[in-house]
Design a protein around this motif. Sequence first.
Motif: not given
Length: 153
Positions: A25, A57-60, A62-63, A93, A97
């Motif tokens: 992150c 990639n913050e979303e990746r 977190v997921r 976010l 997720c």
Amino acid sequence: MDKKSYTFIEIKQKLVNYCVYQDRCHAEVEQKMREFTLIPEAKEEILLYLLQENYLNEERFVRSYIRGKFYIKHWGRNKIRINLKQKQISEKLINACFDEIDEDDYFKTISKIFEDYYSKQSGLKEYQKKSKAIKYLMGKGFEYEIILQIMES
């Protein structure tokens, strides 16, 4: 200890490697950058590069964090949420997720942990075993309401 000095290119490559090794992150990358002597502009440039090239990639992050903490460590949503917030991830976010966790898997996991833990309690009264199990599950970050639902079923 003396900081070895690296060129801008070397530092950039080190940060690429840091992100490639596992999803990171922003807060972790910024923490890592503090190991190097960089002017703010250089930090900005590296951060932008990592984002543009999709190394960061913050979303990746977190997921994959949610999947790992739930499916491998068996943490509940509360504990995962608290730990992500400590990494300065936004509530929005995090919520977006949480669909990484299958509802059925979530309930099955709580049931299994409950049964395993409950069956290991010996020499205690029924209510003591239950309250210890509830405490244990809450400590793993599972929601009180859901724990009760599972215990009743």
